[in-house]
Design an enzyme around this catalytic site. Sequence first.
Site, PDB file in Angstrom:
ATOM      1  N   HIS A  11      63.298 162.470  50.565  1.00  0.00           N
ATOM      2  CA  HIS A  11      64.115 163.545  51.394  1.00  0.00           C
ATOM      3  C   HIS A  11      63.141 164.746  51.549  1.00  0.00           C
ATOM      4  O   HIS A  11      63.097 165.426  52.816  1.00  0.00           O
ATOM      5  CB  HIS A  11      64.413 164.104  50.392  1.00  0.00           C
ATOM      6  N   HIS A  19      64.078 155.691  42.599  1.00  0.00           N
ATOM      7  CA  HIS A  19      64.611 156.939  41.889  1.00  0.00           C
ATOM      8  C   HIS A  19      63.850 158.437  42.664  1.00  0.00           C
ATOM      9  O   HIS A  19      63.749 158.875  43.585  1.00  0.00           O
ATOM     10  CB  HIS A  19      64.882 157.594  40.832  1.00  0.00           C
ATOM     11  N   GLU A  20      62.351 157.512  42.432  1.00  0.00           N
ATOM     12  CA  GLU A  20      61.378 158.964  42.694  1.00  0.00           C
ATOM     13  C   GLU A  20      61.169 159.111  43.959  1.00  0.00           C
ATOM     14  O   GLU A  20      60.844 160.164  45.050  1.00  0.00           O
ATOM     15  CB  GLU A  20      60.133 158.968  41.744  1.00  0.00           C
ATOM     16  N   HIS A  61      63.312 160.632  45.862  1.00  0.00           N
ATOM     17  CA  HIS A  61      62.817 162.295  46.382  1.00  0.00           C
ATOM     18  C   HIS A  61      61.836 162.299  46.709  1.00  0.00           C
ATOM     19  O   HIS A  61      62.495 163.096  47.839  1.00  0.00           O
ATOM     20  CB  HIS A  61      62.573 162.597  44.551  1.00  0.00           C
TER      21      HIS A  61
END
Length: 623
Positions: free
Chosen positions: A416, A409-410, A413
């Site tokens: 991105h 998940h991190e 980020h």
Amino acid sequence: MKRSLISAAVLSVVLCGAAAHAATDAGAHAATPPVVWDLKPLYADAQAWENERLSILAELPKLKALSGTLGQSAQKLRQGLDEISAVRRRLTRLQVYASLRADENIQVTENQARNQLADAAGNQFGEATSFVSTEVAALGADKVAAFEAQEPGLAPHKHALATMLRLAQHTLSASEEAVLAGVAEPLQQPQAIYSLLANADLPWPTVTLHGKKVVLDQEQYGAHRSDPDPKVRELVFKAFWPVFKAYERTLGAVYTANLRGTVFSAKVRHYPSSVAMAQGNDNIPDTVYRTLIEEAHAGLPTLHRYLALRGKMLNLKQPLYSDNYVPLAKPPRKYSVAEAEALTLEAVQPLGADYTSKLSSAFAAGWMHAVPQRGKRSGAYMNGAAYDVHPYLLMSFSGEYDSVSTLAHEWGHAMHSVLANGAQPYETADYSTFIAEIPSTANELLLTDHVLAHAKTREEKIFALSQELESLRGTFFRQAMFAEFELAAHEAVEKGEAVTGERLSKIYLDLLKRYNGDAQGVVHIDDLYGIEWAFIPHFYNDFYVYQYATCISAAAYFVEGIEKGDLAMRERYFNMLKAGSSADAYPLTREAGLDLATPAPYRALVRRMNQAMDQLEMLTKAP
């Protein structure tokens, strides 16, 4: 704008059926991956940071002196905005270092003091540049358009200028803006007080679990609430939550101060509500927030079906709230950070070779602080504000499968930020949280789908399906419940009602019972657990959490197409991520192919959840 993407520490648990070879195919770095970040790319040492802080403060009078000059010509406007942007760029890097050092160990006074100095510098910068929005609003759309046509150098500032013009009705006079900038630091204090109280000062109990004494702080609560023994789980809950309950009045006063500060800001800026102000900055329709809550309510039968299925699979006569986190299938072993990275690389292959190559290199570069330690900030996040360096990530990797999911998940980020920074200038490399949670939750869904696709046995399939369902529950329904609580709490203050810790616990308890089907006998909710609102640090980032729910719905849409090999959709997906803040977030998602103001994406997610339960029920039927 500071890019600090705070994410839920526990969202899903995943296991790859091909785990054995995944750990050996990730590259040479996987053998000894860094588990503590390297902050030297930011500053060589604390003295270098301090020298830069003083240098930035010396620039602020020069920025303040630009007041009254922006409208003189196109060249003056470009020059002023460029100078302000250059200092902001340095300031965000300064703030990143200070916040990362502070979060390593909240109990280190020196690091907390440095973080306060960084925040103070940010507030002083805000005061020095508070005139900008007022002057741009005074220019008007026609003159700004003429300046942009005359001066190509204004291109990086085009979207910021458009936003300032759009928000002109909420922009005050220069003197009033200066006053509001000056009160920014006092308005930030409730969050700072909460962080210290919750992470460092609460008197955590010591309990005996499986013959070992454990200090049941937030990290240990997260580690033990999923214990396979229901008596241990209940003991953990009964020992942990009374600590928060004992401070209900104080925690209520702190959060209410935060609420009142937000309501104050909304009123003085002439917004009809706090949520309208939160949505207004990114130009997101109010219907997105309210449609999410309506569709979460409509989907509650599906949530209750899942919770009832959990109770049946766990052989529980009456499921309790303390049973909500126990895995439905026993994981075979723990994972190392290297294995989690390898598994993530394998799962995101549908995103293409360029993405996986960049991610593999980043894993080896010392961007993440993953080692658990006393005093470390709880939860997990990515901070990508250091445009000239790289993103940084914080989590406490436990070796459990929820940590594998959190890692994926991190890093969603982080990638991105890598993509946006590579495609955009500094001024438009930032991005809205409305989009930020899409690539992180997309990585989670890719992970769970990869697990299911490679499952070799019935047990592995059950594990994979149960983890997908838990991800959808935690990221869609739980975050929608949080969003509903936030809305109710803010609206109570806006109506002038008395808001205390006890009142907040009642609001939360009513929602907790509704979402968990207490009245239907699905999960029994003890009144004590109404205090859980005080455990959620995200509430101090007003109207943030709802975007987990909207984004997992968007992520499900993209993942479905990308896994089917839809290259055009994958291109639209990456174009959205690379766009940064070059346009408003809501139109960017619509250009990518979905409208989060309509019921369709949420209903698609609920269908996905029902389909997963159909498979799980078939697998668990008695022969």
